[in-house]
Structures are given as structure tokens and as C-alpha cells.
Design an enzyme around this catalytic site. Structure first.
Site, short mmCIF file in Angstrom:
data_model
loop_
_atom_site.label_atom_id
_atom_site.label_comp_id
_atom_site.label_asym_id
_atom_site.label_seq_id
_atom_site.Cartn_x
_atom_site.Cartn_y
_atom_site.Cartn_z
N GLU A 268 0.81 -1.21 0.00
CA GLU A 268 0.00 0.00 0.00
C GLU A 268 0.84 1.27 0.00
O GLU A 268 1.91 1.31 0.58
CB GLU A 268 -0.96 -0.03 1.20
CG GLU A 268 -1.93 -1.19 1.04
CD GLU A 268 -2.94 -1.33 2.18
OE1 GLU A 268 -4.06 -1.72 1.88
OE2 GLU A 268 -2.60 -1.06 3.34
N CYS B 51 6.84 -5.54 15.58
CA CYS B 51 6.43 -4.59 16.63
C CYS B 51 5.01 -4.94 17.05
O CYS B 51 4.14 -5.17 16.22
CB CYS B 51 6.51 -3.16 16.11
SG CYS B 51 8.19 -2.70 15.61
N CYS C 103 6.52 -7.26 6.88
CA CYS C 103 7.62 -6.76 7.70
C CYS C 103 8.00 -7.83 8.71
O CYS C 103 7.15 -8.58 9.19
CB CYS C 103 7.18 -5.49 8.45
SG CYS C 103 8.53 -4.66 9.31
N CYS D 129 1.69 -3.00 15.67
CA CYS D 129 1.62 -2.62 14.25
C CYS D 129 0.93 -3.71 13.44
O CYS D 129 1.28 -4.89 13.55
CB CYS D 129 3.02 -2.38 13.70
SG CYS D 129 3.04 -1.94 11.94
N CYS E 165 -1.12 5.48 10.27
CA CYS E 165 0.12 4.81 10.69
C CYS E 165 -0.19 3.46 11.32
O CYS E 165 -1.02 3.35 12.20
CB CYS E 165 0.85 5.62 11.75
SG CYS E 165 1.24 7.28 11.27
N CYS F 169 3.42 8.45 1.34
CA CYS F 169 3.97 7.47 2.28
C CYS F 169 4.12 6.15 1.52
O CYS F 169 3.14 5.58 1.06
CB CYS F 169 2.99 7.33 3.44
SG CYS F 169 3.47 6.08 4.64
#
Ligand code: SAH
Length: 369
Positions: free
Chosen positions: A95, A119, A115, A122, A340, A108
Site C-alpha cells: 500500500e 512490533c 515486515c 503494528c 500509521c 507514504c
């Protein structure tokens, strides 16, 4: 037959010049003409490049191409934020988000499919990690957004942030050439201050980047002590806060005098106590640092809640009173899951490897080069 044409999208100037010299026996200015066509005018077809001789264009088309990713879906938020899902492979998507503000337009972009940093707050982390994006796939996000925004009043890319899916410094090899295209005056012509790389804290690569490419640096801190950061940002177990901050001050030292932006997600009852703010102030006071407080953006099953608005304001005030500049990030695009930590894309065939898990051996190869 396999397509072995070279994709020119994303080739930094020096490489493109070398390519036209070696393969077409052409002068460097041909490479500069190509860059103008690709980035300024958004051309993806050599035939359109009318100031290049026809036989040159024909030879070019035999050995090269300009291949851009394909848009699968587009969503628009009530606040004007736009999110594109781009197809990467058969069943995978990443995205890209465009965030308009009165005085600027921020793009962004993502650097990996998924990933591996794991974390805990997230949603990209929940997807696991599949693969690194190529240079063309990273730069292609800017190319597509540029095309999509063309002709829309007031819409334009003035800033690029590597804050989408993925850990940019874990894909160092492809991210650095992309940064060169973003900042090249024949590429997207953005000043180094307007291109921001955000990292969860890959210390060796921060030192490397300091030598190679001085874009603005953002660091996902999220906790003021190792005990808490180990839980929220597992890479901290390998590169603890003290080491990370040393790398940050070194980075700024190499750039003469700008500051690192530390991102700090506000999680209710986890990292938002006044004592946390005071600890942070002790770490950052007198340093080239700014703090950006990000209200937590929820996603299904996250297990966290956003801090209360008043708590965030008090947290900011404690920091400011203690000599640290802190601001609160305005949440954008929440209604289309573009805020975010909400970028989930579509990650299939993920390697079941995450930093926080016990099976974390192969993360090293993705992370350290
Ligand atoms: N991997 C890089 C780039 C991602 S930047 C990095 O960690 O810096 C995305 C920013 O949003 C990071 O600061 C990340 O920690 C933060 N973030 C992640 N999940 C979030 C959530 N649910 N709510 C708010 N911010 C989040």
C-alpha cells in the site's frame, strides 16, 4: 521467451548513464533526457519520447523497458487522503498513501511486502514478512502517485516518507538507489529534508546510511527504557536504546545540524505515564531531537487502546516543559485504514519469521547485509 529487458524505472542517474554508454554507446545526456521523460513527464513508453531519435528509441525498446506496478484498488478518505493497493506478485499487494495538507502533499511509501520487525502494536507486523521490494517497485509508487494526482488542483508530492509497510533499512540495497532518484533534480527533485526514512532502529545500517545518503531520519522509539522497548519493538533486544541513540547522534553529526524525529505511539496504560515522559526528556534533552507523538491507530485484535486525548496533551506538555520539542501527529485516513500502522496490504506465502518469535534465525539475512 523470458523478458530480459532492463527496467529503467528507479535506476539512479549514474547507473542510467553507465547503461546507455555500455549498451547503446550513447552520451550521458541521453540518460538525462530519459530521466526527464520518466519522472517529470511520467512516460512509460519510449515511443512518446519525441526528442530522442527514432532508431535510438527502437534500440532502447529492445533492451529496456519502463515497467510500473499495477494499481489494484484505490480508496479515498473523507479527509482527502488516498490509498492505493498495488499488485506485487500473483497474490500480494502493498500500500501507498497520499496525504494532502494545505501547504504540502506527503506520499507514504512501502519498502517491503510485509515486515519482519514484529512490533507488537503494528498491523503490518501481523502479516509477517514476504520479500523486499525492488528499486523499481519502490520508485514505482511515486511514479504512479504522480500520474494519479496529475491534473488535480493542488495535489502534488512535496514530501516522501518511507513509513509504509516494511522496514526500509532491512532493504538497504534497494532503498538507497530509490532515495537517490527521489532527491535527484532530474528525478523527483525533492530536497533531502523532504525525504524521510523511518526505521525501527537497525543500528549498523544507520551508520552506513550516514556515509551514503543524508535524508531526514525518523526513528520509531516508542518507549523510554529497554525493558519496555524490548516488548514493543523487539529489535531493541539486539540494538538497545543507548546504542540506537548513539547512532542517531552520529547520523546528525554527519549532516551538520538537523534533528532526528523520534516517533512515539501513545498506548493507553502502556507507555503514556508522566514518568515515561520524564524518562524520555532525560534521554533527549539537549540533543538534536524532536518527538512526534502518534495516537495509536487500532486494528482488529491488536490488544491495545489509544491513550486518552488529555493524556497525550499532558505527555507533550511534560516533554516541552523539560526542554524537548514534542508534537502530536494528526491522524489521517483512518476511515480507509490508511493511518500509521494500519497498512496491511496483502501478504501471502509469508516466511513465518518474525523477530519476536523464537524462530528468528533467517531475519538476520534480511536485516544485515
Ligand atoms: N518500519 C519503519 C517504517 C514504518 S513507519 C519504522 O518502524 O519506523 C510507521 C510508523 O507508524 C512507525 O513509527 C510505527 O511504529 C508506527 N505505527 C505502527 N503501528 C501503529 C499503530 N497501530 N498506530 C500508530 N502508529 C503505528
Amino acid at each position: 521467451m523470458a523478458d530480459d529487458r532492463v527496467n529503467l524505472l528507479g535506476l539512479p542517474r549514474a547507473e542510467l548513464e553507465a547503461f546507455v554508454a555500455a549498451r547503446l554507446d550513447a552520451k550521458p545526456f541521453r540518460a538525462r533526457q530519459l530521466m526527464k521523460w520518466i519522472y517529470r513527464r511520467g512516460a512509460a513508453d519510449f515511443a512518446a519520447m519525441t526528442d530522442l531519435k527514432q532508431d535510438f528509441r527502437a534500440r532502447l525498446a529492445e533492451i529496456a523497458k519502463i515497467a510500473v506496478p499495477q494499481i489494484v484498488t484505490e480508496q479515498r478518505s473523507a479527509d482527502g487522503t488516498r490509498k492505493w493497493m498495488l499488485r506485487m506478485d500473483e497474490a500480494q499487494g502493498i500500500e501507498t498513501v497520499y496525504i494532502p495538507e494545505p501547504d504540502r502533499g506527503t506520499l507514504c511509501i512501502s519498502t517491503q511486502v510485509g515486515c519482519a520487525m514484529d512490533c507488537s502494536f503494528c498491523s503490518t507486523a501481523r502479516q509477517g514478512f514476504n520479500r523486499n521490494l525492488s528499486v523499481a517497485e519502490i520508485v514505482g509508487q511515486a511514479w504512479l502517485a504522480h500520474r494519479e494526482l496529475e491534473g488535480e488542483a493542488g495535489a502534488r508530492i512535496t514530501n516522501i516518507v518511507l513509513m509504509g509497510m516494511g522496514e526500509p533499512l532491512a532493504n538497504y540495497r534497494n532503498v538507497v538507489p530509490a532515495l537517490r532518484v527521489f532527491t535527484d533534480d532530474l528525478g523527483y527533485d525533492l530536497s533531502r529534508r523532504r525525504v524521510t526514512l523511518s526505521t525501527s532502529g537497525l543500528v549498523p545500517q544507520i551508520y552506513k546510511l550516514a556515509e551514503e545518503c543524508n535524508v531526514a531520519l525518523a526513528v520509531s522509539l516508542h518507549a523510554p527504557n529497554d525493558e519496555l522497548r524490548d516488548r514493543l519493538v523487539p529489535i531493541n533486544r539486539r540494538h538497545p536504546i543507548g546504542e540506537l541513540l548513539e547512532a542517531c547522534w552520529h547520523y546528525i553529526g554527519r549532516q551538520n545540524g538537523r534533528s532526528v524525529t523520534f516517533e512515539y505511539v501513545m498506548l493507553d496504560g502502556i507507555n503514556d505515564a508522566p514518568e515515561h515522559a520524564r524518562q524520555l526528556a532525560r534521554l533527549l534533552r539537549g540533543r538534536p531531537a524532536k518527538l512526534n507523538l502518534i495516537p495509536f491507530n487500532p486494528f482488529p485484535g491488536s490488544g491495545y487502546r489509544r491513550s486518552h486525548a488529555a493524556t497525550i496533551v499532558r505527555f507533550r506538555d511534560i516533554l516541552n516543559d523539560n526542554g524537548v520539542i514534542a508534537t502530536i501527529r494528526r491522524t489521517r485516513g483512518e476511515d480507509i485504514d490508511a493511518a500509521c500502522g494500519q497498512l496491511a496490504g496483502k501478504v501471502r506465502d509469508r516466511t513465518l519469521v518474525r523477530l519476536g518469535s523464537r524462530r528468528n534465525f533467517s531475519v538476520r539475512s534480511a536485516e544485515v547485509r
